[in-house]
Design a protein around this motif. Sequence first.
Motif, PDB file in Angstrom:
ATOM      1  N   HIS A 107      72.549  -3.451 -29.405  1.00  0.00           N
ATOM      2  CA  HIS A 107      72.524  -2.570 -30.575  1.00  0.00           C
ATOM      3  C   HIS A 107      71.290  -1.671 -30.549  1.00  0.00           C
ATOM      4  CE1 HIS A 107      71.399  -1.775 -34.842  1.00  0.00           C
ATOM      5  NE2 HIS A 107      72.605  -1.256 -34.795  1.00  0.00           N
ATOM      6  N   GLU A 108      70.135  -2.288 -30.248  1.00  0.00           N
ATOM      7  CA  GLU A 108      68.884  -1.528 -30.195  1.00  0.00           C
ATOM      8  C   GLU A 108      68.970  -0.444 -29.114  1.00  0.00           C
ATOM      9  OE1 GLU A 108      65.347  -3.974 -29.879  1.00  0.00           O
ATOM     10  OE2 GLU A 108      64.331  -2.394 -28.737  1.00  0.00           O
TER      11      GLU A 108
ATOM     12  N   VAL B 116      71.046   2.377 -30.361  1.00  0.00           N
ATOM     13  CA  VAL B 116      70.295   3.211 -31.303  1.00  0.00           C
ATOM     14  C   VAL B 116      69.364   4.153 -30.532  1.00  0.00           C
ATOM     15  CG1 VAL B 116      68.537   3.195 -33.131  1.00  0.00           C
ATOM     16  CG2 VAL B 116      70.399   1.525 -33.184  1.00  0.00           C
ATOM     17  N   LEU B 117      68.659   3.598 -29.554  1.00  0.00           N
ATOM     18  CA  LEU B 117      67.723   4.431 -28.791  1.00  0.00           C
ATOM     19  C   LEU B 117      68.464   5.538 -28.047  1.00  0.00           C
ATOM     20  CD1 LEU B 117      65.299   1.678 -27.448  1.00  0.00           C
ATOM     21  CD2 LEU B 117      64.808   3.405 -29.186  1.00  0.00           C
ATOM     22  N   LEU B 118      69.640   5.216 -27.497  1.00  0.00           N
ATOM     23  CA  LEU B 118      70.435   6.249 -26.818  1.00  0.00           C
ATOM     24  C   LEU B 118      70.846   7.332 -27.817  1.00  0.00           C
ATOM     25  CD1 LEU B 118      72.695   4.018 -24.513  1.00  0.00           C
ATOM     26  CD2 LEU B 118      71.002   5.691 -23.740  1.00  0.00           C
ATOM     27  N   ALA B 119      71.253   6.902 -29.015  1.00  0.00           N
ATOM     28  CA  ALA B 119      71.650   7.873 -30.052  1.00  0.00           C
ATOM     29  C   ALA B 119      70.469   8.738 -30.470  1.00  0.00           C
ATOM     30  CB  ALA B 119      72.223   7.137 -31.258  1.00  0.00           C
ATOM     31  N   LEU B 120      69.267   8.163 -30.400  1.00  0.00           N
ATOM     32  CA  LEU B 120      68.076   8.907 -30.825  1.00  0.00           C
ATOM     33  C   LEU B 120      67.532   9.813 -29.716  1.00  0.00           C
ATOM     34  CD1 LEU B 120      66.102   6.178 -32.824  1.00  0.00           C
ATOM     35  CD2 LEU B 120      67.687   7.902 -33.672  1.00  0.00           C
TER      36      LEU B 120
ATOM     37  N   ARG C 273      68.977   7.349 -20.297  1.00  0.00           N
ATOM     38  CA  ARG C 273      69.265   6.066 -19.630  1.00  0.00           C
ATOM     39  C   ARG C 273      68.104   5.684 -18.719  1.00  0.00           C
ATOM     40  NH1 ARG C 273      74.330   4.631 -20.792  1.00  0.00           N
ATOM     41  NH2 ARG C 273      75.746   6.265 -21.477  1.00  0.00           N
TER      42      ARG C 273
ATOM     43  N   PRO D 161      76.845   4.265 -25.666  1.00  0.00           N
ATOM     44  CA  PRO D 161      76.098   4.251 -26.934  1.00  0.00           C
ATOM     45  C   PRO D 161      76.972   3.928 -28.148  1.00  0.00           C
ATOM     46  CG  PRO D 161      76.086   6.452 -25.934  1.00  0.00           C
ATOM     47  CD  PRO D 161      76.680   5.522 -24.947  1.00  0.00           C
ATOM     48  N   SER D 162      78.202   4.483 -28.169  1.00  0.00           N
ATOM     49  CA  SER D 162      79.030   4.244 -29.357  1.00  0.00           C
ATOM     50  C   SER D 162      79.439   2.783 -29.438  1.00  0.00           C
ATOM     51  CB  SER D 162      80.264   5.154 -29.351  1.00  0.00           C
ATOM     52  OG  SER D 162      81.050   4.884 -28.216  1.00  0.00           O
TER      53      SER D 162
ATOM     54  N   LEU E 101      76.297   0.681 -30.375  1.00  0.00           N
ATOM     55  CA  LEU E 101      75.915   0.797 -31.788  1.00  0.00           C
ATOM     56  C   LEU E 101      76.688  -0.172 -32.677  1.00  0.00           C
ATOM     57  CD1 LEU E 101      75.476   4.622 -32.357  1.00  0.00           C
ATOM     58  CD2 LEU E 101      73.785   2.847 -32.785  1.00  0.00           C
TER      59      LEU E 101
END
Lengths: 230, 371
Positions: B274-275, B278-282, B286, B365-366, B369
């Motif tokens: 999950h973390e 989140v970091l990928l979304a932010l 990679r 990422p999806s 998350l």
Amino acid sequence: MSAPAVPSGEIVYEAAGLTKEYDDGRVAALRGVDLTIGQGEFVSIVGPSGCGKTTLLNMLGLLDRPSSGKLHFRGRDLSGIGDPAAYRAREIGFIFQSFHLLPNFTVEENVQMPMFGLPGSPRERRARAVELLEAVGLGHRLDHLPVKLSGGERQRAAIARSLANRPAILLADEPTGNLDSKNSAHVMDILLRLREEHRVTLVMVTHDQELARHGTRIVRIKDGQIVSAS
Amino acid sequence: MNFLQVIFRGLWRRPVRTGLTVLGIAIGIAAVVALVGMASGYEKSVVDQLDTVGIDVVVSNMQGGIMPKAFEESVREEIASMPGVGEANATLMQMLSVEDAPMMVVYGREWESFTWEQLQVVDGRMPRDARENAVVLGKLAAEVLGKKTGDKLQVEALEFDVVGIVDGKSVLENGAINMALPRFQAASGYEGRANFINIRVTDGLPPEGIESLCRDIEARHPGLRAVQAGEVVGTSQGFRMAQAMSWSTSLLALVVGVLGVMNTMLMSVFERKHEIGVLLALGWSRARIMSLILCESAVMGFLGGVVGVVLGAVTLAILEQTPFVRGFLEPDLGWTLALQAVLIAVAVGIVSGLYPAWRSSRLSPSTALQG
């Protein structure tokens, strides 16, 4: 049937026949969505649960890739982007229904996260995080862990975080979905104010018709298709 | 906040697990430090001894065992007459259990040969002649055996008088029991035999002359090996065996370390899906996520390395006091070995982190998350 939505001003996003299928095509989350979003718009995407709203938002943020169809960002085909992270780091701010703050980092450190890899020293990152947290009324909560914050405070911290990388686009997925009505209104006020101040394009997914009315345009989705845009 | 702080925060989220993993690496590294420290200590002890005694060439029969096989003592006379040989003497050396000591080095030295010269009497006296039933103990050997001048000492079949304590200027010499060659031959049943010929070459003999002498000796005495002093350790079968054992044990310990860190980092990646999402979304790339995971495992390796060197040093200090080691060698832990050990540990960390890092980079990422 998808209804094309027409923005005013410079076009930021242009989607044509956007489709997302799972399970070898047996499940379709999006079916040929055509959508255009202009610079500075506030587009509310509404629809019942499971209609494909979040899938569409994830496509815009390149968290997910379409099965078919085209998606352009400022005229550039996003399917050709090799490193979606760089696109997200430069252009996108995300706000999630479940806040998604990292539990082992303080509120201020959470806000710094999108700034890693961008120009700026640790001191400058911290200064910007503090500035944004003060702007959402959390200047007194900088060193708190997320677990010590109320739901409303967490979402305000997440809003501060979404602006940390100075994005052009804010993608908000049910930003008030986990909040009571009072906090919901407060968070929405902050979001609207910051959108004006930072001049960002806002795409917000919600099932709340009242909140959707804040948008300059409302796009309604049902069963993976846009049914109306106004 | 900087990247290093993010790394440490990641490790600190599971302090017990991180601590145990670091301890796992540390034990592996301690094994490396202790075993390699012992091996290089042995090497140093042998080199010191040959240097102190002033031996240029050692002749022995190393075939098929850790201890050289005994051969006819008369070989000494033939070798002594060869051109280029200044002095040559025969020695019978055995590692034996003596009284309560589990293993002692016992030398039967040719009487009046140069191998007696470096032994300085610190108490008592030297044997009067080759026939006296007497031993002199290196000062460490006296300590290990708990003997002093005037005591009796049973060596194999015979009982000897301890007539003196000597300082031999090297660990091996100080840890040895010394007597005249005929006495030890009689005690051990090796009458007329020796297992080393120690040679001092004539003054001014060039290195190629020494090399040629060694080849001549080997040609004249098939089965014997003549080795220059500087190469004794490297060509010793016993040393090579000890070295191979120490490195293979170390390798095993390191493999266990790699698996431990890999397991920890894989669990960490799964737990932090999950973390990572989140970091990928932010906007984290990679490559940055991979380097975070790799750096975390490298830091664990580094910490394990530092703790391991300390543990290894403590182990060496303890081993140095045990009867098995005392008098044989002085464990050698230098800065080079300490640095090598830490670098090995960091490499262990990085290698262990490669697969988990690759796994983390494959997360969507999806999906991540969603937890």
